[in-house]
Motif scaffolding. Structure first.
Motif, PDB file in Angstrom:
ATOM      1  N   GLU A 100     -29.361   3.884 -35.110  1.00 56.57           N
ATOM      2  CA  GLU A 100     -28.508   4.669 -35.106  1.00 56.57           C
ATOM      3  C   GLU A 100     -27.421   4.740 -33.460  1.00 56.57           C
ATOM      4  OE1 GLU A 100     -32.653   6.607 -36.599  1.00 56.57           O
ATOM      5  OE2 GLU A 100     -31.686   5.309 -34.369  1.00 56.57           O
ATOM      6  N   ALA A 101     -27.888   4.199 -32.186  1.00 55.56           N
ATOM      7  CA  ALA A 101     -26.762   3.780 -31.325  1.00 55.56           C
ATOM      8  C   ALA A 101     -25.882   2.609 -31.263  1.00 55.56           C
ATOM      9  CB  ALA A 101     -27.929   3.927 -29.539  1.00 55.56           C
ATOM     10  N   PHE A 102     -26.476   1.252 -31.687  1.00 56.71           N
ATOM     11  CA  PHE A 102     -25.608   0.471 -32.284  1.00 56.71           C
ATOM     12  C   PHE A 102     -24.421   0.963 -33.137  1.00 56.71           C
ATOM     13  CE2 PHE A 102     -29.346  -1.205 -29.558  1.00 56.71           C
ATOM     14  CZ  PHE A 102     -28.236  -2.589 -29.184  1.00 56.71           C
ATOM     15  N   ARG A 103     -25.070   1.768 -34.282  1.00 55.83           N
ATOM     16  CA  ARG A 103     -23.815   2.284 -34.836  1.00 55.83           C
ATOM     17  C   ARG A 103     -23.120   2.864 -34.935  1.00 55.83           C
ATOM     18  NH1 ARG A 103     -25.664  -1.578 -39.324  1.00 55.83           N
ATOM     19  NH2 ARG A 103     -26.031  -1.217 -41.278  1.00 55.83           N
ATOM     20  N   GLN A 104     -23.276   3.912 -34.485  1.00 55.45           N
ATOM     21  CA  GLN A 104     -22.669   4.583 -33.513  1.00 55.45           C
ATOM     22  C   GLN A 104     -21.751   3.965 -32.933  1.00 55.45           C
ATOM     23  OE1 GLN A 104     -23.158   8.532 -31.307  1.00 55.45           O
ATOM     24  NE2 GLN A 104     -24.615   8.706 -32.990  1.00 55.45           N
ATOM     25  N   LEU A 105     -21.337   2.909 -32.252  1.00 54.91           N
ATOM     26  CA  LEU A 105     -20.639   2.161 -31.124  1.00 54.91           C
ATOM     27  C   LEU A 105     -19.940   0.468 -32.183  1.00 54.91           C
ATOM     28  CD1 LEU A 105     -23.046   0.911 -28.321  1.00 54.91           C
ATOM     29  CD2 LEU A 105     -21.408   2.344 -27.946  1.00 54.91           C
ATOM     30  N   VAL A 106     -20.379   0.543 -32.938  1.00 50.61           N
ATOM     31  CA  VAL A 106     -20.020  -0.522 -33.884  1.00 50.61           C
ATOM     32  C   VAL A 106     -18.845   0.721 -34.540  1.00 50.61           C
ATOM     33  CG1 VAL A 106     -20.356  -1.763 -36.051  1.00 50.61           C
ATOM     34  CG2 VAL A 106     -21.744  -1.733 -33.608  1.00 50.61           C
ATOM     35  N   ARG A 107     -19.261   1.588 -35.186  1.00 57.20           N
ATOM     36  CA  ARG A 107     -18.575   2.943 -35.948  1.00 57.20           C
ATOM     37  C   ARG A 107     -17.770   2.957 -35.346  1.00 57.20           C
ATOM     38  NH1 ARG A 107     -20.342   7.800 -39.946  1.00 57.20           N
ATOM     39  NH2 ARG A 107     -18.479   7.673 -41.739  1.00 57.20           N
ATOM     40  N   ASP A 108     -17.380   2.857 -34.408  1.00 62.33           N
ATOM     41  CA  ASP A 108     -15.820   3.111 -32.863  1.00 62.33           C
ATOM     42  C   ASP A 108     -15.136   1.733 -33.016  1.00 62.33           C
ATOM     43  OD1 ASP A 108     -14.772   5.691 -31.251  1.00 62.33           O
ATOM     44  OD2 ASP A 108     -15.366   4.813 -29.925  1.00 62.33           O
ATOM     45  N   GLY A 109     -15.826   0.859 -32.845  1.00 61.76           N
ATOM     46  CA  GLY A 109     -14.850  -0.569 -32.667  1.00 61.76           C
ATOM     47  C   GLY A 109     -15.714  -1.597 -31.984  1.00 61.76           C
ATOM     48  N   ALA A 110     -16.565  -1.587 -31.315  1.00 56.55           N
ATOM     49  CA  ALA A 110     -17.331  -2.371 -30.922  1.00 56.55           C
ATOM     50  C   ALA A 110     -17.648  -3.519 -31.258  1.00 56.55           C
ATOM     51  CB  ALA A 110     -18.508  -1.428 -29.036  1.00 56.55           C
ATOM     52  N   ASP A 111     -17.571  -4.571 -30.327  1.00 57.65           N
ATOM     53  CA  ASP A 111     -17.902  -5.644 -31.195  1.00 57.65           C
ATOM     54  C   ASP A 111     -18.474  -7.005 -30.200  1.00 57.65           C
ATOM     55  OD1 ASP A 111     -15.982  -6.907 -33.618  1.00 57.65           O
ATOM     56  OD2 ASP A 111     -14.434  -6.463 -31.541  1.00 57.65           O
ATOM     57  N   ILE A 112     -19.013  -5.817 -29.006  1.00 55.28           N
ATOM     58  CA  ILE A 112     -19.621  -6.506 -28.083  1.00 55.28           C
ATOM     59  C   ILE A 112     -20.435  -5.470 -27.436  1.00 55.28           C
ATOM     60  CG2 ILE A 112     -20.478  -7.875 -25.761  1.00 55.28           C
ATOM     61  CD1 ILE A 112     -16.923  -8.952 -26.241  1.00 55.28           C
ATOM     62  N   VAL A 113     -21.817  -5.153 -28.075  1.00 54.79           N
ATOM     63  CA  VAL A 113     -22.802  -4.194 -26.913  1.00 54.79           C
ATOM     64  C   VAL A 113     -23.348  -4.341 -26.175  1.00 54.79           C
ATOM     65  CG1 VAL A 113     -24.310  -2.730 -27.618  1.00 54.79           C
ATOM     66  CG2 VAL A 113     -23.666  -2.935 -28.957  1.00 54.79           C
ATOM     67  N   ILE A 114     -23.676  -4.116 -25.160  1.00 49.98           N
ATOM     68  CA  ILE A 114     -24.127  -4.938 -23.531  1.00 49.98           C
ATOM     69  C   ILE A 114     -25.227  -4.015 -23.353  1.00 49.98           C
ATOM     70  CG2 ILE A 114     -23.529  -5.266 -21.251  1.00 49.98           C
ATOM     71  CD1 ILE A 114     -20.586  -5.174 -21.457  1.00 49.98           C
ATOM     72  N   VAL A 115     -26.219  -4.281 -22.949  1.00 51.99           N
ATOM     73  CA  VAL A 115     -28.116  -3.429 -22.895  1.00 51.99           C
ATOM     74  C   VAL A 115     -28.120  -4.230 -21.442  1.00 51.99           C
ATOM     75  CG1 VAL A 115     -29.817  -3.157 -23.812  1.00 51.99           C
ATOM     76  CG2 VAL A 115     -28.313  -3.829 -25.113  1.00 51.99           C
ATOM     77  N   ASP A 167     -17.293   7.141 -49.348  1.00 47.50           N
ATOM     78  CA  ASP A 167     -17.764   7.863 -49.983  1.00 47.50           C
ATOM     79  C   ASP A 167     -19.206   7.139 -48.704  1.00 47.50           C
ATOM     80  OD1 ASP A 167     -17.503   5.030 -50.077  1.00 47.50           O
ATOM     81  OD2 ASP A 167     -18.281   5.593 -51.813  1.00 47.50           O
ATOM     82  N   TRP A 168     -19.380   6.559 -47.745  1.00 41.39           N
ATOM     83  CA  TRP A 168     -20.270   6.027 -46.978  1.00 41.39           C
ATOM     84  C   TRP A 168     -21.398   7.662 -46.867  1.00 41.39           C
ATOM     85  CZ3 TRP A 168     -22.641   2.093 -44.597  1.00 41.39           C
ATOM     86  CH2 TRP A 168     -23.180   2.363 -43.873  1.00 41.39           C
ATOM     87  N   HIS A 169     -22.865   6.600 -47.078  1.00 45.26           N
ATOM     88  CA  HIS A 169     -23.813   7.953 -47.585  1.00 45.26           C
ATOM     89  C   HIS A 169     -24.498   8.102 -46.355  1.00 45.26           C
ATOM     90  CE1 HIS A 169     -24.254   3.512 -49.021  1.00 45.26           C
ATOM     91  NE2 HIS A 169     -25.104   3.285 -48.154  1.00 45.26           N
ATOM     92  N   TYR A 170     -24.620   7.611 -44.941  1.00 52.47           N
ATOM     93  CA  TYR A 170     -25.331   8.038 -44.415  1.00 52.47           C
ATOM     94  C   TYR A 170     -24.653   9.178 -43.144  1.00 52.47           C
ATOM     95  CZ  TYR A 170     -27.848   4.605 -46.101  1.00 52.47           C
ATOM     96  OH  TYR A 170     -29.240   3.569 -46.811  1.00 52.47           O
TER      97      TYR A 170
END
Length: 295
Positions: free
Chosen positions: A174-189, A292-295
């Motif tokens: 869910e955390a990744f989904r929120q970041l990607v939905r906000d436009g993130a192309d790179i996720v640093i962990v 109509d994004w269902h999540y």
């Protein structure tokens, strides 16, 4: 113009509570990465002083966070690189508002306080462009630290939109989904994923299950989100540390990595064309952006 971003990942072993020695070692590795042409350098979680949250020295060091953050900003500016200096544990005075938000209040001779595990994105000009406080605390962190309250948001950087998560956040799609939905192309962990709290039951079934967990999750997250995942883990003796720092991309999986727990630095190209083509194939972002994004 090149579509590739050169990322350096540093897998570092930190001596507990040796904040100055660890900082000096981290800076040496950052210099090495810059000399090799890195545009973005990432350090691991808890790299400044380890994790000893009940030690009075540790609590005192957490109050010094601004000094080291400022020094990292100066280093990024000096070298002309973007820098994510792992995480820095911060001590902040307790407030009525923070209590309302459910932050864990701790006490010492200096009064009530909160500890936050925070990661910053610093630009090549030495400016802080954004930060993230760890939300998903590991079970032994919960008695000592407060959860971050800010939503998962992408950070606008000279390298594009970047998201930051920390260690156990990796287990939460869910955390990744929120970041990607906000436009993130790179996720640093940044992470400090160790073996000293592994499940005895799990080890009987598979003595190498922690390796399976990390490799599986890093690769899964990049595919299911059409993003690059930069995983920078702590290193050290193999009886305690997992290591396995890596940069993973859709279609490819790990682009480069350290296959054990040893200290070191490696560079990897994050090719934005791969991310573009993976989205054209999987349409993950298009689906999430639809009405109509269902999540």
């Amino acid at each position: 113009m090149s579509t590739k971003i050169k990322v350096a990942v540093i897998q570092l072993y930190s001596k507990p509570l040796d904040i100055n020695g660890n900082f000096a070692k981290a800076c040496d590795f950052v210099h090495q990465a810059a000399e090799q042409g890195a545009q973005l350098v990432v350090l691991p979680e808890y790299h400044l002083n380890g994790y000893l949250p009940e030690d009075p020295v540790y609590i005192e060091q957490a109050a010094q966070y601004q000094e080291y953050l400022d020094r990292y900003c100066a280093l990024a500016r000096e070298l002309g690189i973007c820098l994510v200096p792992g995480t820095i544990v911060e001590r902040h005075p307790a407030t009525t508002q923070s209590a309302i938000f459910g932050s864990r209040t701790l006490s010492s001779e200096h009064g009530d306080y909160h500890l936050f595990n925070t990661s910053y994105f610093i630009s090549h000009e030495g400016e802080i462009l954004g930060f993230y406080r760890k939300k998903n605390l590991w079970r032994t962190e919960r008695p000592h630290q407060s959860r971050g309250q800010e939503k998962h948001s992408a950070i606008s950087t000279p390298l594009g939109k970047v998201g930051i998560l920390i260690c156990w956040d990796l287990a939460f799609p869910e955390a990744f989904r929120q970041l990607v939905r906000d436009g993130a192309d790179i996720v640093i962990v940044p992470a400090c994923w160790t073996l000293d709290e592994s499940s005895p039951y799990g080890l009987k079934l598979n003595p190498d299950y922690e390796t399976l967990v990390l490799n599986s999750m890093v690769t899964s997250r990049c595919f299911e989100n059409t993003c690059a995942v930069v995983f920078a883990n702590a290193g050290g003796p193999s009886d305690t540390f997992v290591g396995l720092s890596q940069v993973a991309m859709p279609f490819v999986g790990p682009v480069n990595r350290i296959c054990d727990s040893s200290e070191g630095v490696f560079l990897a190209d994050v090719d934005m064309e791969i991310l573009k083509q993976s989205e054209l194939n999987y349409l993950v972002r298009e689906d999430m952006a639809s009405k109509d994004w269902h999540y």
